[in-house]
Design an enzyme around this catalytic site. Structure first.
Site, PDB file in Angstrom:
ATOM      1  N   ASP A   1      35.152  10.616  21.117  1.00 34.68           N
ATOM      2  CA  ASP A   1      34.460  11.843  21.526  1.00 34.68           C
ATOM      3  C   ASP A   1      35.321  12.844  22.298  1.00 34.68           C
ATOM      4  O   ASP A   1      34.970  14.012  22.383  1.00 34.68           O
ATOM      5  CB  ASP A   1      33.225  11.487  22.372  1.00 34.68           C
ATOM      6  CG  ASP A   1      32.227  10.651  21.588  1.00 34.68           C
ATOM      7  OD1 ASP A   1      32.308  10.664  20.349  1.00 34.68           O
ATOM      8  OD2 ASP A   1      31.387   9.983  22.209  1.00 34.68           O
TER       9      ASP A   1
ATOM     10  N   GLY B   1      30.955   4.647  30.422  1.00 36.23           N
ATOM     11  CA  GLY B   1      30.201   3.422  30.741  1.00 36.23           C
ATOM     12  C   GLY B   1      31.144   2.271  31.035  1.00 36.23           C
ATOM     13  O   GLY B   1      30.952   1.514  31.999  1.00 36.23           O
ATOM     14  N   SER B   2      32.178   2.122  30.207  1.00 35.25           N
ATOM     15  CA  SER B   2      33.135   1.023  30.399  1.00 35.25           C
ATOM     16  C   SER B   2      33.864   1.189  31.728  1.00 35.25           C
ATOM     17  O   SER B   2      34.133   0.200  32.434  1.00 35.25           O
ATOM     18  CB  SER B   2      34.177   1.002  29.276  1.00 35.25           C
ATOM     19  OG  SER B   2      33.536   1.043  28.045  1.00 35.25           O
TER      20      SER B   2
HETATM   21  O1  F6P Z   1      30.903   7.405  21.394  1.00 30.92           O
HETATM   22  C1  F6P Z   1      31.284   7.309  20.067  1.00 30.92           C
HETATM   23  C2  F6P Z   1      30.146   7.640  19.155  1.00 30.92           C
HETATM   24  O2  F6P Z   1      30.562   7.473  17.831  1.00 30.92           O
HETATM   25  C3  F6P Z   1      29.527   9.026  19.358  1.00 30.92           C
HETATM   26  O3  F6P Z   1      30.273  10.038  18.744  1.00 30.92           O
HETATM   27  C4  F6P Z   1      28.160   8.825  18.788  1.00 30.92           C
HETATM   28  O4  F6P Z   1      27.210   9.685  19.351  1.00 30.92           O
HETATM   29  C5  F6P Z   1      27.843   7.405  19.191  1.00 30.92           C
HETATM   30  O5  F6P Z   1      29.075   6.746  19.386  1.00 30.92           O
HETATM   31  C6  F6P Z   1      27.041   6.674  18.179  1.00 30.92           C
HETATM   32  O6  F6P Z   1      26.787   5.416  18.704  1.00 30.92           O
HETATM   33  P1  F6P Z   1      25.869   4.366  17.924  1.00 30.92           P
HETATM   34  O7  F6P Z   1      26.537   4.092  16.638  1.00 30.92           O
HETATM   35  O8  F6P Z   1      25.840   3.182  18.844  1.00 30.92           O
HETATM   36  O9  F6P Z   1      24.557   5.052  17.756  1.00 30.92           O
END
Ligand code: F6P
Length: 398
Positions: free
Chosen positions: A200, A177-178
């Site tokens: 990730d 996204g960034s």
């Molecule tokens: O992209 C990093 C991450 O920690 C993912 O592993 C996880 O699915 C998501 O962000 C969780 O995001 P949020 O805390 O905004 O729900």
């Protein structure tokens, strides 16, 4: 009057400004075709102006925003003449309104109502600041998903702000996204260099993303602690790790901690298969195995009537629309394998550890390369790791 600007006035704002006056303001603005609101006063006047501005750009009740049922889709432009020093509202993106009926006081934060004086949000990072934050977990800049940035007009707004501040280049730390946001800014003439910052490890062009190694280390630490209890109590552990739709954290953490079973979104699996494997381990004399589950593993789970199985096994509180999750999987394994399988969801622990040596090295090298690229007038690039070395390539190829 002297400037010959047609205007109407609305007075009567009180401290803890009232919703009824906001409704009155919206009606007045609609009736008179108002296209700009000038708030003359303190925080309550500005908060009311913001609420009226929001109300003018939506159908339905503006209170829905304050009730957190909806998000603002627009706001009339608002100017402010402060009559008291630093009310706070002139700089912040928040507005607090009180609904008289029931005396409910609620706030709404919306980027649409942020001050255009972006200097208010700027902090120069000097050597002292950096030295203090370099080995800290979390983020100093803070982070948020910004849906506004998907709108072309908001990207133009951001690019104008960047130029106004005399900023010559941006280092964008983030994931997919960034990078799309960075491409948008590059198209508007702002040179950007991306650094792959996500736990990730889900960006195909790079062997590692920044934060992934720390997250894996964090998971291994936690899984080891859970395995210590599994060992002492002869109980299997079912541990969910993050990673969105990517199983890399799960796979590496499982291999690194000696976990016996690992479920990832990339490989199809079934509850029965997982249960058969666990039963086999128990039969072979290992009643303390660990099942590592990637948070996206449900995507590749084969369909099964697991709710009926749990209900028939005497588990209470199972409903038809309950989603499968780690807690339910542990319950299924408990009943199918006749063992005390216990669930743990590691969650945000994975995002808040002191950076590993690898990530600290990667951050240093990536930051160094990003600044050098921008200094040489090269933008529209992202940084990654290939054959263990830091390199850069055009964003569009990433
Ligand atoms: O992209 C990093 C991450 O920690 C993912 O592993 C996880 O699915 C998501 O962000 C969780 O995001 P949020 O805390 O905004 O729900």
């Amino acid at each position: 009057n002297a400037a010959n600007v047609a205007h109407v006035q609305l007075g009567g704002v009180v401290p803890n400004p009232h919703l009824s006056l906001v409704y009155q303001g919206i009606d007045l603005c609609k009736k008179e075709g108002v296209d700009f609101i000038l708030a003359v006063g303190g925080g309550s006047v500005i908060d009311s102006a913001k609420a009226i501005g929001y109300g003018m750009c939506m159908d339905g009740d503006v209170w829905d925003l304050y009730d957190h049922k909806r998000k603002a889709e627009g706001c009339l432009p608002i100017g402010v003449v402060l009559t008291i020093a630093a009310s706070g509202s002139e700089m912040s993106d928040s507005s607090v309104i009180t609904k008289e009926e029931g005396g409910i006081k609620r706030g709404y934060n919306g980027t649409l109502c942020r001050s255009h004086h972006i200097e208010d949000d700027m902090v120069e990072l000097d050597l002292d600041t950096i030295l203090d934050i370099a080995d800290q977990p979390g983020t100093y800049l803070r982070t948020a998903r910004c849906l506004d940035f998907l709108r072309p007009e908001m990207r133009v707004h951001a690019a104008n702000n960047i130029r106004e501040m005399g900023i010559e280049g941006i280092v964008v730390i983030g994931g997919d996204g960034s990078y799309h946001g960075a491409m948008g800014l590059c198209e508007l003439g702002i040179p950007c260099v991306g650094i792959p910052g996500t736990i990730d490890n889900d960006l195909a062009y790079t062997e590692m993303t920044l934060g992934y190694d720390t997250a894996v280390n964090s998971c291994i630490d936690d899984i080891r602690s859970i395995r210590a209890t599994s060992r002492s109590h002869d109980r299997p552990g079912v541990v969910e790790v993050m990673g969105r739709h990517c199983g890399d954290i799960a796979l590496k953490a499982a291999a690194g901690s000696g976990a016996e079973i690992c479920l990832v979104p990339e490989v199809s699996w079934s509850i029965q298969e997982a249960a058969d494997r666990l039963s086999r381990l128990i039969d072979m004399g290992n009643p303390r195995a660990t099942v590592v589950v990637a948070e996206g593993a449900w995507d590749s789970m084969q369909p099964a009537d697991w709710r009926r199985y749990l209900i028939e096994s005497g588990v209470k509180g199972i409903h038809e629309d309950d989603p499968i999750n780690t807690e339910k999987l542990a319950l299924l394994l408990k009943h199918k394998c006749k063992c005390e399988a216990r669930p743990t969801v590691l969650g945000y622990t994975q995002r808040g550890r002191t950076p590993s040596a690898y990530d600290s090295w990667f951050a240093f090298e990536a930051g160094n390369l990003a600044v050098n690229l921008l200094r040489n007038g090269i933008g529209n690039q992202v940084i990654g790791i290939k054959d263990g070395r830091v390199y850069s390539l055009p964003i569009a190829e990433a």
